[in-house]
Enzyme design. Structure first.
Site, PDB file in Angstrom:
ATOM      1  N   ARG A 118      -2.049  -5.543  -8.674  1.00  0.00           N
ATOM      2  CA  ARG A 118      -0.813  -6.490  -8.416  1.00  0.00           C
ATOM      3  C   ARG A 118      -0.930  -7.510  -9.598  1.00  0.00           C
ATOM      4  O   ARG A 118      -0.646  -7.035 -10.576  1.00  0.00           O
ATOM      5  CB  ARG A 118      -1.303  -7.548  -6.540  1.00  0.00           C
ATOM      6  CG  ARG A 118      -0.565  -6.782  -5.283  1.00  0.00           C
ATOM      7  CD  ARG A 118      -1.303  -7.037  -4.463  1.00  0.00           C
ATOM      8  NE  ARG A 118      -3.037  -7.197  -4.041  1.00  0.00           N
ATOM      9  CZ  ARG A 118      -4.068  -7.303  -2.864  1.00  0.00           C
ATOM     10  NH1 ARG A 118      -2.819  -6.969  -1.800  1.00  0.00           N
ATOM     11  NH2 ARG A 118      -4.477  -6.184  -3.262  1.00  0.00           N
ATOM     12  N   HIS A 174       0.714  -0.828  -0.481  1.00  0.00           N
ATOM     13  CA  HIS A 174      -0.224   0.056   0.056  1.00  0.00           C
ATOM     14  C   HIS A 174       1.025   1.169   0.415  1.00  0.00           C
ATOM     15  O   HIS A 174       0.553   2.272  -0.869  1.00  0.00           O
ATOM     16  CB  HIS A 174      -1.059   0.551   1.271  1.00  0.00           C
ATOM     17  CG  HIS A 174      -1.904  -1.252   1.189  1.00  0.00           C
ATOM     18  ND1 HIS A 174      -1.516  -1.831   2.348  1.00  0.00           N
ATOM     19  CD2 HIS A 174      -2.928  -1.157   0.981  1.00  0.00           C
ATOM     20  CE1 HIS A 174      -3.198  -2.671   2.660  1.00  0.00           C
ATOM     21  NE2 HIS A 174      -3.607  -2.647   0.668  1.00  0.00           N
ATOM     22  N   LYS A 230     -21.129  -3.179  10.267  1.00  0.00           N
ATOM     23  CA  LYS A 230     -20.666  -4.922  10.145  1.00  0.00           C
ATOM     24  C   LYS A 230     -18.588  -4.495  10.509  1.00  0.00           C
ATOM     25  O   LYS A 230     -18.288  -5.118   9.274  1.00  0.00           O
ATOM     26  CB  LYS A 230     -20.487  -5.474   9.233  1.00  0.00           C
ATOM     27  CG  LYS A 230     -21.042  -4.977   7.596  1.00  0.00           C
ATOM     28  CD  LYS A 230     -21.034  -6.050   6.831  1.00  0.00           C
ATOM     29  CE  LYS A 230     -20.768  -5.079   5.351  1.00  0.00           C
ATOM     30  NZ  LYS A 230     -21.072  -6.075   4.127  1.00  0.00           N
ATOM     31  N   SER A 264      -2.605  -7.963   2.593  1.00  0.00           N
ATOM     32  CA  SER A 264      -3.425  -7.383   4.223  1.00  0.00           C
ATOM     33  C   SER A 264      -4.151  -8.147   5.052  1.00  0.00           C
ATOM     34  O   SER A 264      -3.168  -9.814   5.919  1.00  0.00           O
ATOM     35  CB  SER A 264      -3.994  -6.876   4.333  1.00  0.00           C
ATOM     36  OG  SER A 264      -4.241  -5.312   4.398  1.00  0.00           O
TER      37      SER A 264
HETATM   38  P1  ADP Z   1      -5.630  -6.160   0.563  1.00  0.00           P
HETATM   39  O1  ADP Z   1      -6.823  -6.373   2.091  1.00  0.00           O
HETATM   40  O2  ADP Z   1      -6.167  -6.575  -0.619  1.00  0.00           O
HETATM   41  O3  ADP Z   1      -4.667  -5.693   0.716  1.00  0.00           O
HETATM   42  P2  ADP Z   1      -7.399  -3.314   0.378  1.00  0.00           P
HETATM   43  O4  ADP Z   1      -8.351  -2.588   0.266  1.00  0.00           O
HETATM   44  O5  ADP Z   1      -6.825  -2.469   1.944  1.00  0.00           O
HETATM   45  O6  ADP Z   1      -7.037  -4.815   0.401  1.00  0.00           O
HETATM   46  O7  ADP Z   1      -6.644  -2.102  -0.719  1.00  0.00           O
HETATM   47  C1  ADP Z   1      -6.548  -1.569  -1.258  1.00  0.00           C
HETATM   48  C2  ADP Z   1      -5.836  -0.703  -2.668  1.00  0.00           C
HETATM   49  O8  ADP Z   1      -4.521  -1.530  -2.800  1.00  0.00           O
HETATM   50  C3  ADP Z   1      -6.678  -2.001  -3.366  1.00  0.00           C
HETATM   51  O9  ADP Z   1      -6.761  -1.280  -4.949  1.00  0.00           O
HETATM   52  C4  ADP Z   1      -5.616  -3.171  -3.592  1.00  0.00           C
HETATM   53  O10 ADP Z   1      -5.513  -3.960  -5.009  1.00  0.00           O
HETATM   54  C5  ADP Z   1      -4.402  -2.268  -3.756  1.00  0.00           C
HETATM   55  N1  ADP Z   1      -2.911  -3.226  -3.077  1.00  0.00           N
HETATM   56  C6  ADP Z   1      -3.059  -3.748  -1.247  1.00  0.00           C
HETATM   57  N2  ADP Z   1      -1.949  -4.581  -1.370  1.00  0.00           N
HETATM   58  C7  ADP Z   1      -1.030  -3.845  -2.652  1.00  0.00           C
HETATM   59  C8  ADP Z   1      -0.059  -4.115  -3.331  1.00  0.00           C
HETATM   60  N3  ADP Z   1       0.835  -4.849  -2.656  1.00  0.00           N
HETATM   61  N4  ADP Z   1       0.283  -3.606  -4.136  1.00  0.00           N
HETATM   62  C9  ADP Z   1      -0.274  -2.870  -4.950  1.00  0.00           C
HETATM   63  N5  ADP Z   1      -1.616  -2.777  -4.774  1.00  0.00           N
HETATM   64  C10 ADP Z   1      -2.128  -3.598  -3.170  1.00  0.00           C
END
Ligand code: ADP
Length: 165
Positions: free
Chosen positions: A93, A18, A42, A131
């Site tokens: 990703r 992120h 929720k 995550s």
């Molecule tokens: P996640 O729970 O899958 O990490 P989030 O909802 O917290 O997802 O992610 C927010 C955004 O960041 C989404 O567009 C997700 O695709 C992107 N994202 C999450 N992890 C990565 C990563 N390692 N590299 C690139 N983008 C990411």
């Protein structure tokens, strides 16, 4: 005019993947709002929305002049309208992210044609960082310190500490 974008997600918790997207986004946008999406009805994450906001704020401290952290409920496009941002950043990703992200982008465009979605790809070092997986590994005592910022690593260790220690 300042270019302001919203990077929304669950960030439960924020990872280096992120953060990589945030840093890349700063080369395109003047201001990025990292926004924790939550549904008060929720709340089911590992960390509460307040905890996620605090962990993100600590992780982006060095770029705090250009990055703000917030939490919102309801539709993302409504949030963008409220804070006057006309761009959404999403991270991609593997190809597996694409279909869901594409559907979301199309739906958001349907809801508000003036808010544009920008896709960015993280560095290959974090291509497989999610995550969900980080939480799973940490819960089983695995070392995720290279995948998350230090504050998050500490918070995970604390959260999964064996009872009584
Ligand atoms: P996640 O729970 O899958 O990490 P989030 O909802 O917290 O997802 O992610 C927010 C955004 O960041 C989404 O567009 C997700 O695709 C992107 N994202 C999450 N992890 C990565 C990563 N390692 N590299 C690139 N983008 C990411």
């Amino acid at each position: 005019m300042k270019r302001k974008a919203v990077y929304a997600g669950s960030f439960d918790p924020i990872t280096k993947g992120h953060l990589d997207i945030v840093r890349r986004g700063l080369s395109v946008f003047d201001e990025i709002v990292v926004a924790v999406a939550y549904n008060p009805a929720k709340e089911s994450g590992l960390f509460t929305a307040e905890e996620r906001v605090a962990l993100i704020s600590e992780a982006v401290h060095d770029v705090k002049d250009h990055v703000t952290v917030d939490a919102f409920g309801g539709l993302l496009v409504h949030y963008c309208e409220r804070i006057k941002a006309n761009a959404i950043i999403r991270g991609l990703r593997a190809v597996s992210d694409f279909e869901y992200e594409f559907q979301m982008a199309m739906m958001n465009r349907h809801l508000n044609d003036r808010v544009e979605t920008y896709f960015m790809t993280a560095s290959e070092s974090y291509f497989y960082t999610a995550s969900r997986l980080v939480k799973e590994v940490a819960s089983l005592g695995g070392d995720v310190s290279s995948l998350v910022p230090p504050g998050v690593n500490q918070a995970l260790i604390q959260r999964f500490k064996p009872q009584g220690s």
